[in-house]
Write a protein that holds these residues in place. Structure first.
Motif, PDB file in Angstrom:
ATOM      1  N   UNK A 152       0.753  -1.443   0.113  1.00  0.00           N
ATOM      2  CA  UNK A 152       0.107  -0.077  -0.294  1.00  0.00           C
ATOM      3  C   UNK A 152       0.890   1.399   0.003  1.00  0.00           C
ATOM      4  N   UNK A 153       1.898   1.171  -0.643  1.00  0.00           N
ATOM      5  CA  UNK A 153       2.947   2.607  -0.621  1.00  0.00           C
ATOM      6  C   UNK A 153       2.872   2.767  -1.991  1.00  0.00           C
ATOM      7  N   UNK A 154       3.479   4.193  -2.181  1.00  0.00           N
ATOM      8  CA  UNK A 154       3.607   4.609  -3.468  1.00  0.00           C
ATOM      9  C   UNK A 154       2.478   5.721  -3.745  1.00  0.00           C
ATOM     10  N   UNK A 155       2.851   6.699  -4.881  1.00  0.00           N
ATOM     11  CA  UNK A 155       2.048   7.647  -5.175  1.00  0.00           C
ATOM     12  C   UNK A 155       0.441   7.370  -5.814  1.00  0.00           C
ATOM     13  N   UNK A 156       0.228   6.183  -6.331  1.00  0.00           N
ATOM     14  CA  UNK A 156      -1.087   5.715  -6.680  1.00  0.00           C
ATOM     15  C   UNK A 156      -1.751   5.167  -5.206  1.00  0.00           C
ATOM     16  N   UNK A 157      -1.154   4.611  -4.313  1.00  0.00           N
ATOM     17  CA  UNK A 157      -1.660   4.415  -2.828  1.00  0.00           C
ATOM     18  C   UNK A 157      -2.110   5.603  -2.369  1.00  0.00           C
ATOM     19  N   UNK A 158      -1.364   6.831  -2.663  1.00  0.00           N
ATOM     20  CA  UNK A 158      -1.998   8.048  -2.079  1.00  0.00           C
ATOM     21  C   UNK A 158      -3.161   8.714  -2.502  1.00  0.00           C
ATOM     22  N   UNK A 159      -3.353   8.407  -3.710  1.00  0.00           N
ATOM     23  CA  UNK A 159      -4.450   8.822  -4.470  1.00  0.00           C
ATOM     24  C   UNK A 159      -5.575   8.189  -3.997  1.00  0.00           C
ATOM     25  N   UNK A 160      -5.681   6.800  -4.054  1.00  0.00           N
ATOM     26  CA  UNK A 160      -6.616   5.982  -3.367  1.00  0.00           C
ATOM     27  C   UNK A 160      -6.870   6.205  -1.996  1.00  0.00           C
ATOM     28  N   UNK A 161      -5.889   6.497  -0.989  1.00  0.00           N
ATOM     29  CA  UNK A 161      -6.256   7.097   0.268  1.00  0.00           C
ATOM     30  C   UNK A 161      -6.914   8.494   0.355  1.00  0.00           C
ATOM     31  N   UNK A 204      -5.432  -2.377  -1.921  1.00  0.00           N
ATOM     32  CA  UNK A 204      -4.247  -3.100  -1.846  1.00  0.00           C
ATOM     33  C   UNK A 204      -3.896  -4.040  -3.056  1.00  0.00           C
ATOM     34  N   UNK A 205      -5.081  -4.786  -3.462  1.00  0.00           N
ATOM     35  CA  UNK A 205      -5.087  -5.655  -4.376  1.00  0.00           C
ATOM     36  C   UNK A 205      -4.829  -5.149  -5.812  1.00  0.00           C
ATOM     37  N   UNK A 206      -5.586  -4.073  -5.900  1.00  0.00           N
ATOM     38  CA  UNK A 206      -5.530  -3.230  -7.254  1.00  0.00           C
ATOM     39  C   UNK A 206      -4.132  -2.664  -7.398  1.00  0.00           C
ATOM     40  N   UNK A 207      -3.309  -2.219  -6.414  1.00  0.00           N
ATOM     41  CA  UNK A 207      -2.089  -1.673  -6.170  1.00  0.00           C
ATOM     42  C   UNK A 207      -1.012  -2.407  -6.936  1.00  0.00           C
ATOM     43  N   UNK A 208      -1.475  -3.665  -7.234  1.00  0.00           N
ATOM     44  CA  UNK A 208      -0.320  -4.608  -8.166  1.00  0.00           C
ATOM     45  C   UNK A 208      -0.300  -3.919  -9.515  1.00  0.00           C
ATOM     46  N   UNK A 209      -1.217  -3.352  -9.950  1.00  0.00           N
ATOM     47  CA  UNK A 209      -1.361  -2.639 -11.370  1.00  0.00           C
ATOM     48  C   UNK A 209      -1.561  -1.132 -11.002  1.00  0.00           C
ATOM     49  N   UNK A 210      -0.625  -0.192 -10.875  1.00  0.00           N
ATOM     50  CA  UNK A 210      -0.929   1.140 -10.531  1.00  0.00           C
ATOM     51  C   UNK A 210      -1.800   1.729 -11.676  1.00  0.00           C
ATOM     52  N   UNK A 211      -1.790   1.523 -12.868  1.00  0.00           N
ATOM     53  CA  UNK A 211      -2.488   2.093 -13.929  1.00  0.00           C
ATOM     54  C   UNK A 211      -3.824   1.732 -13.742  1.00  0.00           C
ATOM     55  N   UNK A 212      -4.276   0.368 -13.530  1.00  0.00           N
ATOM     56  CA  UNK A 212      -5.495  -0.167 -13.346  1.00  0.00           C
ATOM     57  C   UNK A 212      -6.040   0.454 -12.122  1.00  0.00           C
ATOM     58  N   UNK A 213      -5.181   0.664 -11.071  1.00  0.00           N
ATOM     59  CA  UNK A 213      -6.001   1.137  -9.663  1.00  0.00           C
ATOM     60  C   UNK A 213      -6.237   2.621  -9.875  1.00  0.00           C
ATOM     61  N   UNK A 214      -5.462   3.399 -10.805  1.00  0.00           N
ATOM     62  CA  UNK A 214      -5.813   4.741 -11.096  1.00  0.00           C
ATOM     63  C   UNK A 214      -7.042   5.003 -11.623  1.00  0.00           C
ATOM     64  N   UNK A 215      -7.189   4.223 -12.801  1.00  0.00           N
ATOM     65  CA  UNK A 215      -8.294   4.388 -13.446  1.00  0.00           C
ATOM     66  C   UNK A 215      -9.635   3.781 -13.005  1.00  0.00           C
TER      67      UNK A 215
END
Length: 178
Positions: free
Chosen positions: A11-20, A32-43
């Protein structure tokens, strides 16, 4: 409680911060599962953020859709995460009980617009095709924008439920922010 089929990230990184930021500071197991793929997590974050907070649909209708999709797709995580939100949005105990039944739309607990939205959700989730009479029922209550938002909401939460069920994500111990 069992673990999902894929391990959660840290759950670390810039994408995690967007989700938070969207969730008020906390990440869910789903995040935390989506964050395996930051582009998918962002979308995902952008789409679900829009569906949860950017539509003109009443909160009770939004949560009615989310919970019904959870029931139809057997997504326990989704139900557990949204039932408290649905209660705050005005759905009462008898309505929540009715949502769990196959013939939920026939229960005498719905307003006319709720019944129309429930029929639309069932048709779109179960068969994808929405019969003309079901569509007409929704059109009697919703404008063009709201019909588009409703359709995207049903499809969006079908995506969420399929992700959760396929990866066997267990229900959270407490409420998860939308």
């Amino acid at each position: 409680m069992s673990a999902p089929r894929v391990p959660e990230t840290d759950g670390e990184g810039p994408t995690a911060e967007l989700l938070r930021a969207r969730r008020g500071g906390q990440l869910s197991a789903l995040d935390r599962l989506l964050l395996h793929s930051p582009p998918v997590a962002e979308g995902w974050n952008a789409l679900l953020g829009a569906l949860r907070g950017g539509t003109t649909l009443a909160a009770d209708l939004r949560e009615l859709v989310v919970l019904r999709v959870a029931v139809l797709n057997d997504a326990a995580f989704e139900w557990a995460a949204h039932e408290p939100i649905a209660r705050r949005a005005g759905l009462a105990g008898p309505q929540l009980q009715a949502l769990r039944r196959p013939d939920a739309g026939r229960e005498p607990v719905w307003t006319p617009v709720q019944a129309a939205v429930l029929a639309y959700t069932d048709a779109s989730t179960r068969a994808v095709t929405v019969p003309e009479e079901v569509f007409a029922g929704v059109r009697a209550h919703l404008d063009d924008r709201q019909v588009v938002e409703l359709t995207a909401l049903v499809g969006g939460y079908a995506m969420v439920s399929r992700f959760l069920v396929a990866l066997q994500v267990p229900p959270p111990p407490g409420e998860v922010a939308g």
